[in-house]
Design an enzyme around this catalytic site. Structure first.
Site, PDB file in Angstrom:
ATOM      1  N   ASP A  56       0.974  -1.082  -0.356  1.00 25.57           N
ATOM      2  CA  ASP A  56      -0.290   0.047   0.088  1.00 25.57           C
ATOM      3  C   ASP A  56       0.425   1.014   0.037  1.00 25.57           C
ATOM      4  OD1 ASP A  56      -2.116  -0.563  -0.110  1.00 25.57           O
ATOM      5  OD2 ASP A  56      -3.236   0.525   1.926  1.00 25.57           O
ATOM      6  N   ASP A  76     -11.594  -5.834  10.827  1.00 21.27           N
ATOM      7  CA  ASP A  76     -11.365  -7.614  11.051  1.00 21.27           C
ATOM      8  C   ASP A  76     -12.931  -7.961  12.128  1.00 21.27           C
ATOM      9  OD1 ASP A  76     -10.434  -6.229  13.176  1.00 21.27           O
ATOM     10  OD2 ASP A  76      -8.056  -6.892  12.809  1.00 21.27           O
TER      11      ASP A  76
END
Length: 746
Positions: free
Chosen positions: A153, A460
């Site tokens: 990223d 998550d």
């Protein structure tokens, strides 16, 4: 403490079927339940005392206000304790039978797609990232069924270069791992634990030296290039992938980059022994300033889409870039759950614990979550399934992509077909760029009902809970040899910032439409909804802790009693609850391999987190709801200066940088020190017996808080190294503490 006994999953199932895993429940829980019941009785008596002895209308106003602060705090502590009993009541433990898996399914093992995520080469060094990549490439699993994806990223050509170097080294590393069955299979971890070649095996010793030399050469090339911060023209000519970077590219503004570094379908993609290599793919999704990239969740969703085009493995493993594989059998362990004929079809994900390999002997910053890993997560498993913690987790692809559980999910693994892309590598690279573009998710369900969910700091947790609400189950597996090991924070500020992000995300979930008590209603067991709430309310508990850390101390200065007299029978429930809880906590911590000093460090760090990380998380969450703040994502640094590392290894607490969190810590520490000294003065110097009787518990509480804060006092006044408390923090905290004491006295 917890000894294992047999439960439900028996050795012989229906019609002679042998399961691929078994479940055992902890023994000795009757004793624990008796202990819990006795603490509950003590808590009830504390409540009765608070109600019966509430200061009358004519009492001191400050005493009434203090009482009204302390009683709700005790109610909140009690509520938290009750919730924790739900996960501690009956923990379960899982065990796998990998030999049975091999006997039945060795020829039809499913494809595994492994995602490794990195975000910034400056704080996540490329050499660390590729060690994680190499460790998962070397699993004891058919290479043709493995595909490894590195999501960068940061869009860095330095990381891409490191991956190219790793792909070359893997041709020698994988055969070495396979031939000698070494553990762990991260080269850095292996050579750090095996510093000399084995004398007992001359053949291995010779190859060991050769592989070590190859690794050191690769490491030097990567670290030299990383220090320079650029790729030389000579290196750029080695691979077409470098053409994807141009002078206009930045980490926040660049096109999609997809490079198939090793094409596992290519018959020429073999190691030094002629065995096939796993597919290896580099991905950096498109980023543009005008588009929100949704942090790690966005990166994971891009990986899911790109991998579905290239390899489309039925099982997905995701790991953080610092979380290397410590156990080459982890894939087979996970498949024992997914491929079990009776229960496997209902399992969406298998979560391994998050463990670390750089912890100090006494775990200075309480990072390892020893009791949570050994007791609370197994307890969550018994209540309906553990949560997804963002790393070290094996997912069923269809569940992660939004499918609801139903009978159609029951499958024969033998019918699994090869669903890899048929196009050439260059065609796949170009077509996958669209899947990783900024606009692909517009007007779609990605980030909502498909993939990882957006708009939450703990994507998550909310993703795992949503999967469970769709009817799937999850499994917690903690093998004797840890599946994954990562890098723990090495400074106090890193640890506190990390917990601020976690607790802030949890509270966001609780205050959103995804609150477990609302979103999970009639979808998951009530016990699981309440178990999630333990962690969702971490930030809220900060208010009670701050009250208990400050109010009794301030009242001690003014001679105001908030607890029973020392000779009163009412002191017994307070004494019993405090002593029993902490004595059991110490015994439990020691039972699971901790030290007494480690337990004390754990108590200290929980105090620090609740008064700083959780408090700021609470404030930021409220500000975000009111529209005054936005969600941010802080990546924890994985590197530090040499002198910081040295102090960490010596277990000297690191302060160093100014932070509002340190101002709160230091102010509370000084407030309790001043109050303790004042209380002792009244008893010893002024020889006042009455204050000793009525204020004894407050003096003891202040004394304990002073002991907990000893490292803070050292950082404020006694240390001379670079890790001391910043001068600005010292001035602010002394001023604030003196101001608070003056108000309490006058």
């Amino acid at each position: 403490m917890e000894m294992n006994g047999e439960r439900g999953s028996v050795e012989m199932g229906r019609d002679g079927y042998l399961p691929l895993f078994e479940t055992k429940v902890a023994k000795g829980r009757i004793l624990y339940r008796c202990y819990a019941a006795s603490v509950f009785v003590g808590i009830i008596f504390i409540w009765v005392y608070r109600v019966v002895h509430f200061p009358p209308a004519g009492a001191q106003l400050l005493r009434r206000w203090a009482w009204m602060g302390l009683f709700p705090s005790e109610l909140l502590f009690s509520f938290y304790w009750f919730l924790t009993q739900l996960v501690r009541w009956s923990p379960i433990y899982r065990y796998t039978f990998k030999d049975r898996l091999s006997q039945r399914y060795e020829e039809v093992l499913p494809g595994i797609d492994i995602f490794v995520c990195t975000a910034d080469p400056r704080i996540e060094p490329p050499i660390m990232v590729i060690n994680t990549v190499l460790s998962v490439m070397a699993y004891n699993y058919p290479s043709q069924n493995l595909s490894v994806y590195l999501s960068d990223d940061g869009g860095s050509d330095l990381t891409f270069y490191a991956l190219l170097e790793a792909s070359r080294f893997s041709k020698h590393w994988l055969p070495f791992c396979r031939k000698f069955s070494i553990e762990p299979r991260s080269p850095a971890a292996y050579f750090s634990t095996t510093s000399e070649p084995p004398d007992s095996n001359p053949l291995m010793a010779q190859e060991w030296l050769s592989i070590k030399e190859l690794y050191e050469d690769m490491k030097n090339r990567i670290e030299t290039t990383t220090r320079l911060g650029r790729i030389s023209e000579e290196i750029r000519k080695e691979h077409k992938g470098f053409l994807e970077w141009n002078s206009a590219s930045t980490r926040h503004d660049h096109q999609s980059i997809v490079q198939i570094v090793i094409d596992g379908r290519d018959p020429k993609a073999v190691d030094s022994e002629g065995q096939p290599l796993p597919t290896l793919v580099y991905l950096s999704r498109e980023k543009r300033p005008q588009y929100h990239h949704n942090f790690k969740a966005g990166a994971m969703n891009a990986l899911i889409r790109v991998s579905s085009k290239i390899s489309n493995g039925s099982i997905i493993l995701n790991v953080d870039c610092d979380m290397y594989s410590n156990n080459s059998e982890s894939v087979r362990d996970a498949l024992c759950f997914f491929m079990d004929e009776e229960k496997g079809h209902e399992i969406a994900y298998v979560q391994f614990p998050q463990c670390y390999d750089n912890l100090t002997r006494n775990d200075l910053y309480g990072t390892c979550f020893r009791v949570i890993i050994q007791v609370e997560l197994p307890g969550l498993d018994s209540n309906g399934g553990p949560f997804y913690i963002g790393t070290g987790c094996f997912h069923r692809r269809v569940a992660l992509c939004g499918m609801k559980y139903g009978k159609e999910c029951e499958r024969e693994w033998k019918r699994e077909n090869d669903r890899r892309g048929r196009e050439s590598a260059s065609v796949l690279e170009e077509s996958c760029k669209v899947l990783a573009s900024c606009t692909y998710e517009e007007n779609s369900q990605w980030g909502k009902e498909m993939g990882l969910k957006y708009d939450c700091a703990v994507e998550d947790i909310i993703t795992g809970f949503s999967i469970q609400c769709r009817g799937w189950k999850s499994v917690y597996f903690n093998p004797e040899r840890k599946g994954f090991l990562g890098v723990a924070p090495t400074t106090l500020l890193q640890s506190l910032v990390q917990h601020k992000r976690w607790s802030e995300g949890h509270l966001q979930i609780f205050l959103s439409r995804h609150c477990p008590l609302i979103y999970g209603h009639k979808k998951v067991p009530l016990k699981l909804q309440l178990a999630y709430s333990i962690y969702n309310l971490w930030a809220a508990y900060s208010l009670a802790t701050l009250c208990y850390a400050a109010v009794p101390s301030l009242c001690l200065l003014g001679g105001i009693s908030l607890f029973p007299e020392i000779w009163s029978l009412w002191v017994l429930p307070f004494a019993y609850v405090i002593i029993a809880k902490h004595a059991y906590s110490l015994g439990e911590f020691h039972w699971y391999g901790g030290t007494i000093q480690g337990w004390w460090n754990d108590q200290r760090i929980w105090m620090f987190r609740r008064t700083t990380s959780y408090f700021f998380a609470f404030l930021d969450t409220i500000l975000r709801i009111l529209g005054f703040a936005e969600t941010t994502f802080a990546v924890t640094a994985k590197v530090c200066d040499e002198d910081v590392s040295q102090r960490y290894e010596q277990e000297i607490m690191e302060f160093g940088s100014p932070s509002p969190m340190f101002t709160i810590l230091a102010t509370l520490a000084l407030l309790n020190l001043f109050s303790f000294v004042c209380g002792i003065k009244r008893v010893v110097v002024d020889i006042q017996i009455k204050p000793l009787e009525s204020l004894a518990l407050q003096i003891i509480l202040c004394g304990v808080l002073v002991l907990i804060n000893l490292p803070v006092y050292q950082g404020l006044f006694f240390r001379k190294d670079k890790g001391t408390m910043p001068t600005s923090v010292t001035y602010k905290s002394v001023s604030l503490a003196l101001l608070a004491c003056s108000i309490a006295l006058y």
